[in-house]
Write a protein that holds these residues in place. Sequence first.
Motif, PDB file in Angstrom:
ATOM      1  N   ILE A  38       0.830  -1.199   0.000  1.00 26.18           N
ATOM      2  CA  ILE A  38       0.000   0.000   0.000  1.00 26.18           C
ATOM      3  C   ILE A  38       0.868   1.255   0.000  1.00 26.18           C
ATOM      4  O   ILE A  38       0.501   2.292  -0.553  1.00 26.18           O
ATOM      5  CB  ILE A  38      -0.953  -0.011   1.223  1.00 26.18           C
ATOM      6  N   VAL A  59       1.579   2.809  -3.531  1.00 28.58           N
ATOM      7  CA  VAL A  59       0.519   3.350  -4.374  1.00 28.58           C
ATOM      8  C   VAL A  59       0.788   4.831  -4.649  1.00 28.58           C
ATOM      9  O   VAL A  59       1.187   5.581  -3.757  1.00 28.58           O
ATOM     10  CB  VAL A  59      -0.853   3.168  -3.688  1.00 28.58           C
ATOM     11  N   PHE A  82      -3.614   7.052   0.138  1.00 34.84           N
ATOM     12  CA  PHE A  82      -3.517   5.614   0.367  1.00 34.84           C
ATOM     13  C   PHE A  82      -2.130   5.208   0.853  1.00 34.84           C
ATOM     14  O   PHE A  82      -1.993   4.447   1.808  1.00 34.84           O
ATOM     15  CB  PHE A  82      -3.854   4.851  -0.920  1.00 34.84           C
ATOM     16  N   SER A  83      -1.092   5.720   0.194  1.00 35.04           N
ATOM     17  CA  SER A  83       0.265   5.284   0.535  1.00 35.04           C
ATOM     18  C   SER A  83       0.658   5.706   1.946  1.00 35.04           C
ATOM     19  O   SER A  83       1.434   5.025   2.610  1.00 35.04           O
ATOM     20  CB  SER A  83       1.269   5.845  -0.477  1.00 35.04           C
ATOM     21  N   LYS A 105      -1.512   5.856   4.308  1.00 36.64           N
ATOM     22  CA  LYS A 105      -2.478   5.156   5.165  1.00 36.64           C
ATOM     23  C   LYS A 105      -3.378   6.116   5.933  1.00 36.64           C
ATOM     24  O   LYS A 105      -3.729   5.872   7.090  1.00 36.64           O
ATOM     25  CB  LYS A 105      -1.751   4.213   6.135  1.00 36.64           C
ATOM     26  N   ASP A 113      -5.007   0.812   6.758  1.00 37.56           N
ATOM     27  CA  ASP A 113      -4.014  -0.094   6.184  1.00 37.56           C
ATOM     28  C   ASP A 113      -4.707  -1.089   5.257  1.00 37.56           C
ATOM     29  O   ASP A 113      -5.926  -1.291   5.332  1.00 37.56           O
ATOM     30  CB  ASP A 113      -3.274  -0.829   7.300  1.00 37.56           C
ATOM     31  N   PHE A 170      -3.938  -3.411   1.229  1.00 36.98           N
ATOM     32  CA  PHE A 170      -3.025  -3.856   0.179  1.00 36.98           C
ATOM     33  C   PHE A 170      -3.565  -3.422  -1.173  1.00 36.98           C
ATOM     34  O   PHE A 170      -4.734  -3.012  -1.307  1.00 36.98           O
ATOM     35  CB  PHE A 170      -2.833  -5.369   0.222  1.00 36.98           C
ATOM     36  N   ALA A 171      -2.720  -3.477  -2.198  1.00 32.39           N
ATOM     37  CA  ALA A 171      -3.076  -3.056  -3.549  1.00 32.39           C
ATOM     38  C   ALA A 171      -2.651  -4.129  -4.538  1.00 32.39           C
ATOM     39  O   ALA A 171      -1.677  -4.859  -4.308  1.00 32.39           O
ATOM     40  CB  ALA A 171      -2.407  -1.727  -3.883  1.00 32.39           C
ATOM     41  N   LEU A 223      -7.521  -1.352  -4.686  1.00 28.44           N
ATOM     42  CA  LEU A 223      -7.106  -1.227  -3.297  1.00 28.44           C
ATOM     43  C   LEU A 223      -8.154  -1.829  -2.369  1.00 28.44           C
ATOM     44  O   LEU A 223      -9.361  -1.660  -2.581  1.00 28.44           O
ATOM     45  CB  LEU A 223      -6.897   0.239  -2.933  1.00 28.44           C
ATOM     46  N   ILE A 248      -8.868  -1.668   1.708  1.00 33.74           N
ATOM     47  CA  ILE A 248      -8.451  -0.893   2.872  1.00 33.74           C
ATOM     48  C   ILE A 248      -9.357  -1.199   4.060  1.00 33.74           C
ATOM     49  O   ILE A 248     -10.582  -1.262   3.913  1.00 33.74           O
ATOM     50  CB  ILE A 248      -8.513   0.625   2.582  1.00 33.74           C
TER      51      ILE A 248
END
Length: 684
Positions: free
Chosen positions: A522, A525, A530-531, A533, A537, A539-540, A627, A629
């Motif tokens: 993440i 991104v 998003f990066s 957070k 938290d 994943f992508a 994504l 989240i």
Amino acid sequence: MMNDKYSRLGQDIYANIGGPNNVESLYHCMTRLRIKIRDDSKVDIAGLKAIDGVLGVVSADTLEIVLGSGVNAKVAQSMVSQVGVKENEEFPTNVSNYQAEKSEVQAKAAEVHAQHRAQLKQTWWRKALGHISAIFIPLIPAFIGAGLISGVAGILRNMLTAKMLPANWNLGVTILSMIASALFAYLNIYVGTNTAKEFGATPALGGIIGGVVLLPGVVAPVTIPNFLDGKPLAAGQGGIIGVLLAVWVLSYVEKWFHEHIADSVDIIFTPFLTILIMGLFTVFVVMPIAGWISNSLVGGINWVLNVGGPVAGFILGLFFLPMVMLGLHQILTPIHLEMIQKMGYTPLLPILAMAGAGQVGAAIALWVKCRKNKKLVRLIKGALPVGILGVGEPLIYGVTLPLGRPFITACVGGGIGGAVVASFGHVGAIAIGPSGIALIPLIANNMWWAYVIGLLSAYAGGFIATYFWGVPKTAVHGEVEDATPAVAERKAAEAKADNLNMPSENIEVDFAAPVSGNLQKIEEVKDDVFSQKMLGDGFAIEPIDGKIVAPVNAKVESVMDTKHALTLKTKKGHLDILMHLGLDTVELKGAPFAINVKPGDEVKAGSVIGTMDLDAIKKAGKDPVVLTIIANMDRVDHVSKSDDTAVEAGQVVFKAITKLIGKNDINVIGKSDDRTAQSQFDAH
């Protein structure tokens, strides 16, 4: 972690003030975040006060949020960075990013449960005070730094005179004095620049007018006559007051030329004519009039202090904190500076500093008498050290003001200290900045001892008045109740948590890949929200085909109209999940997406819930990254992630282990139930 802390605090503030779109501008001073609001009805004062880290909130023309020294600067930087502006710059009216939308929606939800901010009548003097505040507050760090250097230089110079130091220290003292003079010798220019910026004029032109007041190049025997009395004008005559007046007029003159001169030659003639006209106006009109005002003002204050003595000092020390509460203290800044320029020091500042010392005495009395109130004692322990150093807002807004009577008795202590300082006479500060013990090096004429006696008197006065008359009975035992709507809502949420019969063990929730493709951290991104957070938290995955499956067993909470995002809630662990299909794909208005589930549907991990046209997304210039989240990370103890690799849709790639939840946990899911991820992400 530190950056996350300040970012989260900034997001909480945005959520309770209507989001970045409701901000005209913001900046920080020594302890406060000062925000100009566009629509006051969107501000949730109770919600702001309930934020962990906010020490107090002041409702005025400019919303003031007390965060404490150091924290405020980092939060301010975080908040303006998210919008892409600098402090004191105007915010755009359409901030288009995820966090802006999240803040807007959360603010609307908070409005249902809290009182709206009371509208303050707009008056000319409130606007004037707001302008003065914006002009001088950015200069306060410079006043403190240069003032302390000047104070050290003065101490060393006195030690040289008394032959306590060898003569070769003269060079060092000279250099220190020169460094401090870089501010005070050219202060008019800095004020002119800030004034022009505040009133929408070109800062450099304001700086020039500030320089004109210094009469550069006018060297005896050449003089310029004062039209009032025919005597030669003195360099700096009219001082700060003259600069404020002249640059304010300049802002109108420059705007007039911009409107009436053709665009093709505007860049040439507007600055030329503005400087010429305002230079002459400043020299022949502003400087004589402002000089007379300045002399009268300084003379009047000195007369009051000399005649009134301790009585005048008591009144000033007593009422200074109420002035601060109303924002009226801002008018004193140019007066302080004018007195420093004319006399070498301001006798007002040491007297007014006693108000903060009275707060210290009151806080110590509360500590002694309310030892059983653990919450209050914790607040005092945190606020007292900085209060002694001269930063009084944490004590005011976190301790004495919420209790009521201690604020009044603290003001009495400030009045006693002010009377003591005024009784000595000639106790002044060579620069404005901190109060408390931090002001000692800035006291002029070796009168620091008188200032210290005043501090001790204010401590004692605040302590005695509070100990005997200022401690509410409710504060002596237990914790002080706060009846704000935000606290009431929190207590209702706690009760809701009890009724939910939450499990008393950790739960592991498996997450499947929603698409086939390349798993990506993440943090990688290409979207800061998003990066970093900000939303939580997760994943992508960079997809290789358009099939979309559910990542968890869950209930569909919402599907965005633009079909680019949907939210889920797991029964296992009660996690709020955001699925986001691509970056900035909200602009595609749903065209590349087909979602075949609706709110209320139950889905199983790995079951197909829709498709996305990857080619259409890429052709539109958008990133198709998918994504997943967790929006309520307060429910999560820790996560476990797979390494970056190629994955198939439905393959387990991420695990979340929930926290233990008990009846006393205030971060309950009831709160997130009311504010699901549903409409936080409409803009993307």
